[in-house]
Scaffold this motif. Structure first.
Motif, PDB file in Angstrom:
ATOM      1  N   ILE A 148       1.014  -1.352  -0.021  1.00 59.67           N
ATOM      2  CA  ILE A 148       0.048  -0.067   0.084  1.00 59.67           C
ATOM      3  C   ILE A 148       0.759   1.310  -0.101  1.00 59.67           C
ATOM      4  CG2 ILE A 148      -1.400   1.356   1.379  1.00 59.67           C
ATOM      5  CD1 ILE A 148      -2.568  -1.236   2.369  1.00 59.67           C
ATOM      6  N   PHE A 149       2.000   1.380   0.804  1.00 61.42           N
ATOM      7  CA  PHE A 149       2.620   2.337   1.142  1.00 61.42           C
ATOM      8  C   PHE A 149       3.568   2.789  -0.022  1.00 61.42           C
ATOM      9  CE2 PHE A 149       0.068   2.307   4.795  1.00 61.42           C
ATOM     10  CZ  PHE A 149      -0.252   3.462   5.300  1.00 61.42           C
ATOM     11  N   THR A 150       4.050   1.675  -0.732  1.00 56.12           N
ATOM     12  CA  THR A 150       5.060   1.968  -1.728  1.00 56.12           C
ATOM     13  C   THR A 150       4.275   2.663  -2.662  1.00 56.12           C
ATOM     14  OG1 THR A 150       4.686  -0.310  -2.418  1.00 56.12           O
ATOM     15  CG2 THR A 150       6.838   0.211  -1.211  1.00 56.12           C
ATOM     16  N   ALA A 151       3.067   2.124  -3.027  1.00 56.06           N
ATOM     17  CA  ALA A 151       2.086   2.606  -4.085  1.00 56.06           C
ATOM     18  C   ALA A 151       1.799   4.035  -3.978  1.00 56.06           C
ATOM     19  CB  ALA A 151       1.032   1.736  -4.590  1.00 56.06           C
ATOM     20  N   GLN A 152       1.392   4.293  -2.839  1.00 58.61           N
ATOM     21  CA  GLN A 152       0.789   5.629  -2.429  1.00 58.61           C
ATOM     22  C   GLN A 152       2.128   6.322  -2.302  1.00 58.61           C
ATOM     23  OE1 GLN A 152      -1.729   5.315   0.848  1.00 58.61           O
ATOM     24  NE2 GLN A 152      -3.252   4.177  -0.228  1.00 58.61           N
ATOM     25  N   GLY A 153       3.162   6.237  -1.840  1.00 61.55           N
ATOM     26  CA  GLY A 153       4.552   7.084  -1.972  1.00 61.55           C
ATOM     27  C   GLY A 153       4.761   7.387  -3.380  1.00 61.55           C
ATOM     28  N   LYS A 154       4.839   6.374  -4.310  1.00 64.80           N
ATOM     29  CA  LYS A 154       4.989   6.607  -5.899  1.00 64.80           C
ATOM     30  C   LYS A 154       3.944   7.720  -6.447  1.00 64.80           C
ATOM     31  CE  LYS A 154       7.613   2.522  -6.864  1.00 64.80           C
ATOM     32  NZ  LYS A 154       7.546   1.126  -6.450  1.00 64.80           N
TER      33      LYS A 154
END
Ligand code: NAI
Length: 326
Positions: free
Chosen positions: A106-112
């Protein structure tokens, strides 16, 4: 300015969202109109539509618009503030590594996505657990956003500590200043009474009871989340939303003169906290920036507690590095 502040909220159909959205929409961050941009997973969009109907029905003067969706790049487009609340809870039989990898996705995708489409002045607050490490993952996946723009929520712990100290001393909460939560938003966190004050007097001295401090105060604050689950049957939501608001408001508009707040932010090595970890510190804020309060004396007791919580953060960082998430 009358241009709406664009605020993204993830996990908007969840428990915290149900309280948070109405506070944001009704002007808890100030008189400036807000545009809410709400991200959910596809199966939760219908429930979210219901929440938006209720927002409409409040006819909030400060609510300039609402957009919902399941695509992070669309929802995060041009946002000035992103409150990352949605996360994957620990399910039965789930190991810590499973939890870290589920949230890592979730947080890799949202960071990107934030890196690509957020406004240049974006501030990102992570409430979803494990909050510190989720913030570290998002930050590491958003190389074009200054690292100082990411924080994880320890304001709820901070507020809990203020409330417990006020009750113990009989002082109103407004008399409690300079509270600090150090380390991780977890059971290892260290709520520090040695620098806090009650009506200007050192809190540890005002309490005068090391046994209460060690064996009642610290565990009560650190395990408050579990106590609320036990009593309410679900985890703290309104208080978590309220703390999310307090943290965002103070970040954007500044902390009070003569006081400080607790925020988990990227360490510059202050107080011996490993550089690059997202750890909670005493900070002052002004003009949208935070700075770690310097020069506090840390005695052996506090040193041990801070080190233990920071060691846990270093372990979580090692685990997500191992998983290739950062
Ligand atoms: P909840 O389970 O009621 O809501 C979470 C929502 O997030 C759900 O609607 C879910 O569909 C959504 N979601 C899941 N993955 C998503 C994704 N990839 N994108 C967008 N939305 C997604 O949980 P609740 O009670 O609202 O809590 C949210 C988080 O906040 C949890 O991780 C909880 O542990 C944490 N929390 C943190 C606190 C703190 O002090 N830092 C205090 C209390 C809760």
């Amino acid at each position: 300015s009358s241009t709406p502040l664009k605020i993204a909220v993830t996990g908007a159909a969840g428990q915290i969202g149900y309280s948070l959205l109405f506070r944001l929409a009704s002007g808890a961050l100030g008189d400036r109109p807000v545009e809410l941009r709400l991200l959910e997973i596809t199966p939760a969009l219908k429930a979210l539509e219901g929440v938006v109907m209720e927002l409409d029905d409040c006819a909030f003067p400060t609510l300039a618009g609402v957009e919902i969706g399941d695509d992070a790049e669309t929802i995060f487009d041009g946002v000035n503030l992103a409150l990352l609340v949605g996360a994957k809870p620990r399910g039965p039989g789930m190991e810590r590594g499973d939890l870290l990898s589920a949230n890592g996705a979730i947080f890799t995708a949202q960071g990107k996505a934030l890196n690509k489409v957020a406004a240049d002045d974006v501030r990102i607050g992570v409430t979803g657990n494990p909050a510190n490490t989720n913030a570290l993952i998002a930050m590491s996946n958003a190389p074009d956003i200054p690292r100082e723009r990411f924080s994880a929520l320890t304001r709820l712990d901070h507020n809990r500590a203020i409330s417990q100290l006020a009750a113990k001393t009989g002082a109103p909460v407004t008399d409690i200043t300079k509270m600090t939560i150090w380390g991780n938003h977890s059971a290892t966190q260290y709520p520090d009474l040695f620098h806090a004050e009650v009506a200007g007097r050192n809190a540890a001295e005002a309490v005068g009871d090391q046994d209460w401090l060690e064996n009642t105060f610290i565990p009560t604050v650190a395990k408050r989340g579990a106590a609320i689950i036990e009593a309410r049957g679900s985890s703290s939501a309104a208080s978590a939303a309220s703390a999310t608001i307090d943290a965002a408001r103070d970040w954007l508009h500044g902390s009070a003169e003569g006081d400080w707040v607790s925020m988990a932010v990227v360490s510059d090595g202050s107080y011996g906290v490993q550089e690059g970890l997202i750890s909670s510190f005493p900070v002052t804020t002004s003009n949208g920036d935070w700075s770690i309060v310097q020069g506090l004396e840390i005695d052996d007791f506090s040193r041990g507690r801070i080190d233990a919580s920071v060691a846990e953060l270093a372990d979580e960082k090692a685990a997500v590095t191992e998983l290739g998430l950062i």
